[in-house]
Design an enzyme around this catalytic site. Structure first.
Site, mmCIF file in Angstrom:
data_model
loop_
_atom_site.group_PDB
_atom_site.id
_atom_site.type_symbol
_atom_site.label_atom_id
_atom_site.label_comp_id
_atom_site.label_asym_id
_atom_site.label_seq_id
_atom_site.Cartn_x
_atom_site.Cartn_y
_atom_site.Cartn_z
ATOM 1 N N LYS A 94 13.395 4.323 -8.862
ATOM 2 C CA LYS A 94 13.706 2.019 -8.768
ATOM 3 C C LYS A 94 12.194 1.282 -9.384
ATOM 4 C CE LYS A 94 14.885 0.356 -4.861
ATOM 5 N NZ LYS A 94 14.567 0.652 -3.892
ATOM 6 N N ARG A 111 9.308 -1.303 -0.165
ATOM 7 C CA ARG A 111 10.631 0.056 -0.352
ATOM 8 C C ARG A 111 10.209 1.902 -0.846
ATOM 9 N NH1 ARG A 111 15.026 -3.313 -3.431
ATOM 10 N NH2 ARG A 111 13.681 -4.007 -4.357
ATOM 11 N N GLY A 135 20.087 5.600 0.427
ATOM 12 C CA GLY A 135 20.073 5.340 1.835
ATOM 13 C C GLY A 135 19.052 6.465 3.031
ATOM 14 N N MET A 191 16.105 7.645 2.255
ATOM 15 C CA MET A 191 14.893 6.740 3.179
ATOM 16 C C MET A 191 14.545 4.908 3.510
ATOM 17 S SD MET A 191 12.622 8.655 0.477
ATOM 18 C CE MET A 191 13.221 8.280 -0.823
ATOM 19 N N ARG A 243 19.823 0.751 -12.595
ATOM 20 C CA ARG A 243 19.466 2.223 -13.042
ATOM 21 C C ARG A 243 21.108 2.506 -12.991
ATOM 22 N NH1 ARG A 243 19.697 3.435 -6.035
ATOM 23 N NH2 ARG A 243 22.115 2.304 -6.102
ATOM 24 N N HIS A 269 42.567 36.755 -6.206
ATOM 25 C CA HIS A 269 44.017 37.372 -6.846
ATOM 26 C C HIS A 269 44.342 35.533 -6.236
ATOM 27 C CE1 HIS A 269 48.342 37.662 -7.152
ATOM 28 N NE2 HIS A 269 47.707 38.469 -7.961
ATOM 29 N N SER A 291 35.358 42.455 -25.953
ATOM 30 C CA SER A 291 35.797 40.951 -24.955
ATOM 31 C C SER A 291 35.475 41.240 -24.228
ATOM 32 C CB SER A 291 37.303 40.964 -25.054
ATOM 33 O OG SER A 291 37.144 39.433 -24.062
ATOM 34 N N CYS A 304 36.100 36.456 -21.304
ATOM 35 C CA CYS A 304 37.504 36.381 -21.192
ATOM 36 C C CYS A 304 37.844 36.868 -19.227
ATOM 37 C CB CYS A 304 38.828 36.750 -21.405
ATOM 38 S SG CYS A 304 38.335 38.903 -21.056
ATOM 39 N N TYR A 344 33.505 33.664 -29.449
ATOM 40 C CA TYR A 344 34.766 32.879 -28.118
ATOM 41 C C TYR A 344 34.967 32.501 -26.860
ATOM 42 C CZ TYR A 344 37.608 36.667 -28.224
ATOM 43 O OH TYR A 344 38.414 37.780 -27.456
HETATM 44 C C1 PEP Z 1 37.266 40.571 -16.555
HETATM 45 O O1 PEP Z 1 36.837 41.447 -15.364
HETATM 46 O O2 PEP Z 1 36.722 40.044 -16.157
HETATM 47 C C2 PEP Z 1 38.953 40.324 -16.623
HETATM 48 C C3 PEP Z 1 39.112 39.639 -17.570
HETATM 49 O O3 PEP Z 1 39.578 41.157 -15.959
HETATM 50 P P1 PEP Z 1 40.343 40.827 -14.793
HETATM 51 O O4 PEP Z 1 40.004 39.561 -14.521
HETATM 52 O O5 PEP Z 1 41.910 40.977 -15.009
HETATM 53 O O6 PEP Z 1 39.881 42.135 -14.334
#
Ligand code: PEP
Ligand code: MG
Length: 892
Positions: A26, A96, A105, A107, A351, A467, A776, A843, A863
Site C-alpha cells: 500500500k 492503515r 482483511g 490486519m 495494486r 492408483h 526416461s 515420465c 523432454y
Molecule cells: C514412475 O515410476 O515414475 C513411472 C512413470 O512408472 P509407474 O508410475 O507406472 O510406476
C-alpha cells in the site's frame, strides 16, 4: 541514521513502487501514485523495518521514530493547511496497515483519528455539517475501541437500540442530535469496559493506533494467513498515516473500489462499485448495496441504482484518466480504492488485481496487443497450474454447497453423479446413461473400466500418486483421493461422514481441484479454450526448449493429448491396456499359467489386441515420437481375488477352482512393489516381452505401409537395476525386430532405452548408457526407492511431515531436488559422458509439475512427459523455465 518514515502526496514522494519490501504494497502504491501526480491525500509510511525492530526489541520503538513521525506529521499538516488536534482547524488521520503482499482483511485500520469532544466541534464548524462531524466521531470511537482498546463490539447493539427507541429505521435518518447521544453512549461503554475514559489526546490516539497496526501483524488471523501463503513472519507490516478525506460529507461525496479490467473475464472494461455518502468500510461491510461505476455495468447486472456515470460524470471521467495512467504505468490490471470528497477524487490505493485464469490469459494477450508488455512477459505472468481451471468443468462459484468430507485434490475438475461402490455397478449404470461417482476405499487395476465409466472417482485411502490419482489424471476424470473422514461400508452400500449417511444411488459432487466432497448436485461450468489460450500457448511453445510429451495409452487419451499440444508419447503403460473386461481374462491366463506353453496360449490371444492398440497410437501421433513401455506392474495386480473371479478363471482355463486358488496363493507377494515386476517379468518370462515387441514392430510396419511415412517407436524397459538385465532384454527386442522387419519387408527405425527409476540404475547410468539409447526418469518409483517410502502408503503421514517442516512439499508431487534430484543429476552426467547424444526425459508424475519442470530444464532433459490434461501446464512451465535460464543450479 535509519529512516523510518517516508512522506508522500502533493505530486511527489520519498518512496516509490520499487520500495515495496520497505514500504509495503500500500505504501509503495501511494508513493508511486504521488510521483505520477495522481491525487493522493498526503501522508507518510512507517517502514516494515520499524515493525521488525518492534518485534525484535520487546515491542518497543526505535528511539528516533517519534521524532521522525513528528517531523513527517508536521509536513503533512503544512501541506493540508490544518493541524492535528487543533479544534479551530483540525486535521484527521487514517492509520492503515500494509504488508509487502496483500493480506486482505487480516490486519487493522483506524479511520477519523484525532477526534475528541473539542475537535468534533471544530470539525462541525469547518465542514458546516454537524451530523457528519458526529457520525465521524462515533465511527472513530467504535473502530478505535475495537482495534486499539480491544473492546468487544456492543456498539452496534447500542446503535440499534437507539434506533428502535426512537422509531428510526435507517442510519441515514439519524440526526446530528441522535449521533451526539450515541457518541455519549459509546464513550460510556468504553469507560465502563476500560475502567478509564476514552483517550482524548490525539497524540495518544496516534501512537495507540500505530502500536495496534504493528500488533495486528501477530494476531492469530494474520499468523494463519501467513502460514497458508508461505509469507515469512519477519517481513512485518508498514503503517500508513494519511490525511483523512471524507466520502461521507454529503451527496457529492462517495467511496468506491474498482478493477481497471474485468477480473473474471479479463475484458477491457472498467469494473467497479461505489457508494454515495459513505466511508470505505461501508463498501466492504456489505450493509448497503453498492452501485456500478458505468451505465454498461449497471445494465449488465440489471441494477436499478444510478451509475456514477450518471450521478458524477466528471468524477468518472477523471477516474477513467487515472485508470489509463495506472495501467500504462504498471503495465497490468490494477485494483484501486478511491474516495470522492465534495466532488473531488482522491486515490487511496492501487495494486495488481487478483483475477481468474481466464482473465489472466485475456489480460496478458491484450496487453501485448496494446504494446504494453512483451510476449515473454505475458508468458511469464500466467501461473501454469491455474490453466487447470480452464481445462476441466469447474464448480459454479455462485452455487451453494454442503461439504461432506475433505480429501486430496488428486485430479482437477468437478463432477456430480450417483454414488456407486463397485466398478461393475459404475459400468452398468453408466451404460444406461447415468452419471456416476465411483467410491472405493482404494482402486486397483480391476476397477479401470468402472473408473472410465464414472464421471468422477472418490477414494478414502491413498495419496496423490495412488492408483486412483494417477489413473484419474491420465483419464482426465476428476478425483478426490484419501478422503479419510469418509467411512465406506461395502456391505450396506453406504458411506458416512460427519454423521451424514449417503447410500448408493444418492447424488454427490466432488471437486478434484479442492478435494471437497459435497452432497447433492452442484452446478458446473464448462471450460472454454478461447483464442487467447491458443495465442499464449503458441508464444510459450516458441520460447521453450524442452519438448512436452504425454503419458497415455488409450486412443481417447492419446487424441486428447495431441489436441492439448503433446509432441509425442513419453510413456504408454502397456499394462493399462489389459484391464478392460474383455482382455483381463487373457492376461490372467498368462499370469496364472503353470508353464511357458500355457503362457504362450494367452499371449497369442493378446498379440493382435496389442498390435491394433499400438497401431492406433502411431496413427494419432503420426510424425511424433512414441515411447512404449513393456509390461511393468506387480503380477499380483492381475491375480483373481474373489470367489467369482476364481470360478471365472477356472471356466476359462478348464481347470478346477481349487487349482486356481492355489496358484493365486503361490503368486501372492508380500511386497509386490519391490517384487516380481518391471523387467523382472521380462527376464523370467521372456515370451511376454517377445509378444509385446512383436506387436510394436508389426504395428509400426502396418502404419508405415498405410501412411508411407516411417514410424519410429521408442521401446522402453522398466525397472532396470543392472546393465545385464537391459542387455538380455534388448537382445530379445532386437531379434524380434529383425524377424518382423524381414517378414514384413518394412524397415522400422527404433530405439531401445530404459527407465531410470531405481537408485542403482542411476548410479550405474554410465554402464547402462553403453547399450541403452535413451533414459526416461520414472520419478514415481525413483522417489519411492530413494526415500524408501511407499508411494501407496505415504499419504497417511506426509501431511504430518509437511506440517513439521521435514518435507517442504509432498515429494511425490514436487520433485525432491536435493535427494532424488541428485540421483537424476548423477544419472544424466554419467549417461551423457558415455553417450553424448543420449535422449533424456521424465515420465513420473513430476513431469507435469511446474517446480519440477524447472529442475528438468536446469539438469538438461530433452523432454517432459505428463498426463494429457497437464500438457498445457507443462508447455507453459517449460517456457517459463527457459525464460528463467540457468537460474536454478541443479548441482546439489
Ligand atoms: C514412475 O515410476 O515414475 C513411472 C512413470 O512408472 P509407474 O508410475 O507406472 O510406476
Ligand atoms: Mg515406475
Amino acid at each position: 541514521m535509519t529512516k523510518w518514515a517516508y512522506r508522500f502526496g502533493d505530486g511527489s514522494a520519498e518512496g516509490g513502487a520499487d520500495m515495496r519490501n520497505l514500504l509495503g504494497g500500500k505504501g509503495a502504491g501511494l508513493a508511486e501514485m504521488s510521483n505520477l501526480g495522481l491525487p493522493v491525500p498526503p501522508g507518510f509510511t512507517i517502514t516494515t523495518e520499524a515493525c521488525s525492530y518492534f518485534y525484535s526489541h520487546g515491542k518497543s520503538y526505535p528511539s528516533d521514530l517519534r521524532e521522525q513521525v513528528e517531523r513527517a506529521l508536521g509536513s503533512l499538516e503544512h501541506s493540508v493547511g490544518a493541524q492535528f488536534g487543533d479544534p479551530d482547524n483540525p486535521l484527521l488521520l487514517s492509520v492503515r496497515s500494509g504488508a509487502r503482499v496483500s493480506m486482505p482483511g487480516m490486519m487493522d485500520t483506524v479511520l477519523n483519528l484525532g477526534l475528541n469532544d473539542r475537535v468534533v466541534e471544530g470539525l462541525t464548524r469547518k465542514s458546516g455539517d454537524e451530523r457528519f462531524a458526529y457520525d465521524s466521531y462515533r465511527r472513530f470511537i467504535q473502530m478505535y475501541a475495537q482495534v486499539v482498546l480491544g473492546i468487544e463490539n456492543h456498539f452496534e447493539e447500542l446503535l440499534e437500540n437507539h434506533k428502535l427507541d426512537n422509531g428510526i429505521l435507517l442510519d441515514t435518518d439519524l440526526s446530528a442530535e441522535d449521533w451526539r447521544t450515541i457518541v455519549t453512549g459509546f464513550k460510556d461503554l468504553v469507560a465502563q469496559e476500560l475502567g478509564r475514559p476514552f483517550p482524548e489526546d490525539p497524540q495518544e490516539q496516534l501512537w495507540g493506533a500505530i502500536g495496534a497496526v504493528f500488533g495486528s501483524w501477530m494476531n492469530p488471523r494474520a499468523v494463519t494467513y501467513r502460514r497458508l501463503h508461505d509469507i515469512p513472519a519477519d517481513w512485518g507490516t508498514a503503517v500508513n498515516v494519511q490525511a483523512m478525506v471524507f466520502g461521507n460529507m454529503g451527496p457529492d461525496c462517495a467511496t468506491g473500489v474498482a478493477f481497471t479490467r474485468n477480473p473474471s473475464t479479463g475484458t477491457n472494461e472498467f469494473y467497479g462499485e461505489y457508494l454515495v455518502n459513505a466511508q470505505g468500510e461501508d463498501v466492504v461491510a456489505g450493509i448497503r448495496t453498492p452501485q456500478h461505476l458505468t451505465i454498461a455495468g449497471k445494465e449488465e447486472s440489471k441494477s436499478d441504482l444510478p451509475a456514477m456515470e450518471e450521478v458524477m460524470p466528471e468524477v468518472l471521467s477523471e477516474l477513467h484518466r487515472v485508470r489509463r495512467r495506472l495501467e500504462d504505468h504498471y503495465r497490468d490490471m490494477q485494483d484501486i480504492e478511491f474516495t470522492v470528497q465534495r466532488g473531488k477524487l482522491w486515490m487511496l490505493q492501487t495494486r495488481s488485481g487478483k483475477r481468474t485464469a481466464q482473465a489472466a490469459l485475456k489480460i496478458a494477450v491484450s496487453l501485448v496487443a496494446e504494446g504494453l508488455i512483451s510476449r515473454e512477459e505475458a508468458v511469464g505472468r500466467i501461473e501454469p497450474a491455474s490453466l487447470d481451471q480452464l481445462l476441466h468443468p469447474t464448480l459454479d462459484p455462485t452455487a451453494k454447497t454442503a461439504v461432506l468430507a475433505q480429501g486430496l485434490p488428486a485430479s482437477p475438475g468437478a463432477a456430480s453423479g450417483k454414488v456407486v461402490f463397485s466398478a461393475e455397478e459404475a459400468e452398468s449404470l453408466a451404460a444406461r446413461g447415468e452419471a456416476v461417482i465411483l467410491v472405493r476405499n482404494e482402486t486397483s487395476p480391476d476397477d479401470i473400466h468402472g473408473m472410465n465409466a464414472a464421471k468422477g472417482i472418490l477414494t478414502t485411502r491413498g495419496g496423490m500418486t495412488s492408483h486412483a490419482a494417477v489413473v484419474a489424471r491420465g483419464m482426465g476424470r476428476p478425483c478426490v483421493a484419501g478422503a479419510g473422514d469418509l467411512r465406506v461400508d461395502y456391505a450396506t452400500r453406504t458411506m458416512t461422514a460427519r454423521n451424514v449417511v449417503v447410500a448408493a444411488g444418492e447424488v454427490i459432487t466432488i471437486d478434484g481441484s479442492s478435494g471437497e466432497v459435497m452432497t447433492g448436485a452442484v452446478p458446473t461450468i464448462q471450460p472454454e479454450l478461447s483464442g487467447d489460450f491458443g495465442t499464449l500457448m503458441g508464444w510459450a511453445d516458441a520460447i521453450r526448449g524442452m519438448r512436452v510429451r504425454a503419458n497415455a495409452e488409450t486412443p481417447t487419451d492419446v487424441r486428447m493429448a495431441r489436441g492439448l499440444g503433446a509432441e509425442g508419447i513419453g510413456l504408454s503403460r502397456t499394462e493399462h491396456m489389459f484391464f478392460q473386461a474383455d482382455r483381463i481374462g487373457a492376461m490372467r491366463r498368462v499370469i496364472m499359467a503353470e508353464d511357458e506353453t500355457g503362457r504362450r496360449l494367452g499371449l497369442a490371444e493378446l498379440l493382435p489386441i496389442q498390435r491394433e492398440d499400438f497401431a492406433e497410437i502411431f496413427r494419432i501421433m503420426r510424425g511424433f515420437p512414441v515411447t512404449i513401455r513393456l509390461l511393468d506392474p506387480p503380477l499380483h495386480e492381475f491375480l483373481p481375488k474373489t470367489e467369482d473371479e476364481f470360478a471365472e478363471m477356472a471356466r476359462l482355463t478348464g481347470r478346477d477352482t481349487e487349482a486356481i486358488r492355489h496358484r493365486a496363493v503361490v503368486l501372492h507377494e508380500v511386497n509386490p512393489m519391490l517384487g516380481h515386476r518391471g523387467c523382472r517379468l521380462g527376464i523370467t518370462y521372456p515370451e511376454i516381452y517377445e509378444m509385446q515387441a512383436a506387436a510394436i514392430f508389426e504395428a509400426a510396419a502396418l502404419v508405415t505401409r498405410e501412411t508411407g511415412a516411417s514410424v519410429a517407436p521408442e521401446i522402453m524397459v522398466p525397472l532396470i537395476a543392472t546393465r545385464k538385465e537391459f542387455d538380455i532384454l534388448k537382445a530379445i527386442i532386437d531379434r524380434v525386430g529383425r524377424e518382423v522387419m524381414e517378414r514384413e519387408g518394412v524397415t522400422v527405425p527404433y530405439l531401445v532405452g530404459t527407465m531410470i527409476e531405481l537408485p542403482r540404475a542411476a548410479l550405474r547410468a554410465g554402464q547402462i548408457a553403453q547399450t541403452a539409447e535413451f533414459f526416461s526418469f520414472g520419478t514415481n518409483d525413483l522417489t519411492q526407492t530413494v526415500f524408501g517410502l511407499s508411494r501407496d502408503d505415504a499419504a497417511a503421514f506426509v501431511g504430518a511431515y509437511q506440517r513439521l517442516g521435514i518435507f517442504e512439499h509432498d515429494p511425490f508431487v514436487t520433485l525432491d531436488t536435493d535427494g532424488v534430484g541428485e540421483m537424476i543429476h548423477i544419472a544424466v552426467e554419467r549417461g551423457r559422458r558415455t553417450r553424448p547424444d543420449l535422449k533424456l526425459g521424465i515420465c513420473g508424475e513430476h513431469g507435469g509439475d511446474p517446480a519440477s519442470i524447472r529442475f528438468c530444464q536446469a539438469v538438461g532433459l530433452d523432454y517432459v512427459s505428463c498426463s494429457p490434461y497437464r500438457v498445457p501446464i507443462a508447455r507453459l512451465a517449460a517456457a517459463q523455465a527457459a525464460l528463467a535460464g540457468g537460474e536454478q543450479d541443479p548441482t546439489p
